[in-house]
Write a protein that holds these residues in place. Structure first.
Motif, mmCIF file in Angstrom:
data_model
loop_
_atom_site.group_PDB
_atom_site.id
_atom_site.type_symbol
_atom_site.label_atom_id
_atom_site.label_comp_id
_atom_site.label_asym_id
_atom_site.label_seq_id
_atom_site.Cartn_x
_atom_site.Cartn_y
_atom_site.Cartn_z
ATOM 1 N N VAL A 36 35.169 39.817 20.910
ATOM 2 C CA VAL A 36 34.572 39.129 22.044
ATOM 3 C C VAL A 36 33.097 39.337 22.182
ATOM 4 O O VAL A 36 32.615 40.381 22.173
ATOM 5 N N LEU A 37 32.380 38.385 22.431
ATOM 6 C CA LEU A 37 30.979 38.538 22.981
ATOM 7 C C LEU A 37 31.349 37.884 24.520
ATOM 8 O O LEU A 37 31.583 36.688 24.812
ATOM 9 N N LEU A 75 34.234 33.824 22.569
ATOM 10 C CA LEU A 75 33.279 33.967 23.730
ATOM 11 C C LEU A 75 34.346 33.994 25.045
ATOM 12 O O LEU A 75 35.221 33.456 25.269
ATOM 13 N N VAL A 76 33.769 34.907 25.889
ATOM 14 C CA VAL A 76 34.263 34.966 27.441
ATOM 15 C C VAL A 76 33.122 34.709 28.235
ATOM 16 O O VAL A 76 32.375 35.543 28.154
ATOM 17 N N ILE A 122 36.346 29.310 23.549
ATOM 18 C CA ILE A 122 35.766 29.896 24.917
ATOM 19 C C ILE A 122 36.646 30.259 26.046
ATOM 20 O O ILE A 122 37.733 29.442 26.161
ATOM 21 N N ILE A 123 36.685 31.254 26.640
ATOM 22 C CA ILE A 123 37.742 31.391 27.772
ATOM 23 C C ILE A 123 36.555 31.604 29.035
ATOM 24 O O ILE A 123 35.649 32.486 28.706
ATOM 25 N N PRO A 156 36.185 24.757 27.427
ATOM 26 C CA PRO A 156 36.815 26.124 27.169
ATOM 27 C C PRO A 156 38.117 26.033 26.710
ATOM 28 O O PRO A 156 38.858 25.054 27.345
ATOM 29 N N LYS A 157 38.783 26.603 25.979
ATOM 30 C CA LYS A 157 39.983 26.665 25.799
ATOM 31 C C LYS A 157 40.858 26.924 26.823
ATOM 32 O O LYS A 157 42.250 26.550 27.237
#
Length: 383
Positions: free
Chosen positions: A35-36, A93-94, A134-135, A171-172
């Protein structure tokens, strides 16, 4: 006659106290391995990143941190974060924060995957490359960027805000945890709350409204009307924080499937030129734009009044009460005038021209000319 429309909702929303603690688990569910984490210094100082990083650590998910996101995220922030993705090898990505980190992450997701400069993807981008997943973990109840399809980025050279937009950018997963909003100070609670109300009102009253946008907009207005003052008065009132976050989410669903209108046109022009906070500009401009637009959508404004808990005898009375109630909310929440951002009268023509040129201006119930925007700016800066 019912309008033709399309409806798509790509984001899975997990709502409730403590859901931010499931971030690491959710990374695994969407297939992420590294994760970034994209956020900003304000979120870090508030201690809100700790819950997310502890969850990632607990799930044995390696992560790197990018904090250089400015308010009204800039193209330079996107490019720097995309470089950080490449350096770290992140495949997910978070985004933790308000609209700025989450909008930045959306733009990073496509630039990191497809390359190039972010401005190349302005509008509805066409590419065969899927963005990084993305979360999103929101820490404000206002933008609903955690489930919307667009990313608004500032071109620093042109001093212009542009939008990258596609359902692929949604975002997912949105981990909508009311506890993550509890540390918002009163002024941020006011600005973001009125931003959410703006989304709901504009989605409901604009020319692009559909039955699928009306329904969430109506419930959003009811929730925000009931809970915004409470959340502002007592930030520890968790029922109010829950109500506001839910209202913000529903307002996001509404305007994603309708449009915004003149309030946003003005706010985006101001944000690009003065770097003024988007939510603050929306919240300050809303009453004046509503007053200007009222005659063009009396019945819909009367429904706004009903959603805000007001009683009236005729649609005209209801519409007038809606405008007065939003003015009263601005006073109760101690919103400043637009002059606090140092808006210069010599810039009115440029601000008004950019507002008129905004793609959402034709969807306002009463389409504004450049002169109309200048008149509203004069009213807002003299208040």
């Amino acid at each position: 006659m019912f309008p033709s429309f399309s409806y798509e909702m790509p984001t899975r929303v997990e709502f409730g106290r403590g859901v931010a603690l499931r971030t690491g688990e959710e990374v695994g569910r969407i297939g992420g391995t590294r994760v970034l984490l994209i956020s900003d210094e304000g979120v870090r100082r508030a201690g809100l990143l700790d819950r997310v990083t502890e969850s990632l650590d607990h799930a044995s998910v390696p992560w790197d941190l990018f904090l250089d996101v400015e308010p009204n995220p800039k193209d330079r922030n996107v490019h720097a974060a995309a470089a950080a993705v490449s350096k770290s090898g992140a495949d997910c990505l978070v985004a933790v924060g308000g609209g700025s980190p989450i909008d930045c992450a959306k733009a990073v997701a496509i630039v990191a995957a497809a390359g190039g400069k972010v401005r190349e993807y302005e509008g509805r981008f066409k590419t065969s490359v899927l963005p990084l997943p993305i979360i999103a973990v929101p820490t404000t109840a206002g933008t609903a960027s955690e489930l919307t399809f667009g990313s608004v980025i500032t071109d620093t050279a042109a001093k212009f805000k542009f939008t990258v937009k596609s359902p692929l950018l949604a975002p997912k997963v949105a981990l909508a945890d009311p506890e993550m909003t509890a540390t918002m100070p009163k002024n941020l609670t006011a600005f973001t709350g009125m931003d959410a109300l703006t989304h709901a009102i504009e989605a409901y009253t604009c020319r692009a409204a559909t039955p699928f946008s009306d329904a969430p907009a109506i419930v959003a207005m009811e929730l925000i009307g009931k809970y915004l003052r409470r959340a502002w008065k007592d930030g520890s009132d968790m029922e109010a924080r829950e109500g506001m976050l839910l209202g913000s989410l529903l307002a996001g669903v509404a305007f994603s499937h309708s449009d915004v209108a003149a309030v946003h046109c003005l706010a985006e022009a101001l944000g690009a030129l003065y770097d003024a906070p988007h939510g603050a500009c929306n919240s300050i401009a809303l009453p004046a734009v509503m007053e200007f637009s009222m005659d063009a959508c009396v019945d819909r404004y009367a429904r706004v009044a009903a959603c805000l808990g007001l009683s009236f005898s005729t649609p005209r009375e209801g519409a007038e009460k809606a405008v007065e109630e939003v003015k009263r909310m601005a006073i109760d929440l101690e919103l400043p005038s637009l002059s606090v951002f140092g808006i210069k009268e010599e810039d009115f023509d440029e601000i008004a021209a950019k507002s008129e040129a905004n793609s959402s201006n034709p969807d306002n119930p009463k389409i504004l000319t450049k002169a109309d925007y200048v008149g509203i700016l004069k009213k807002l800066t003299s208040a």
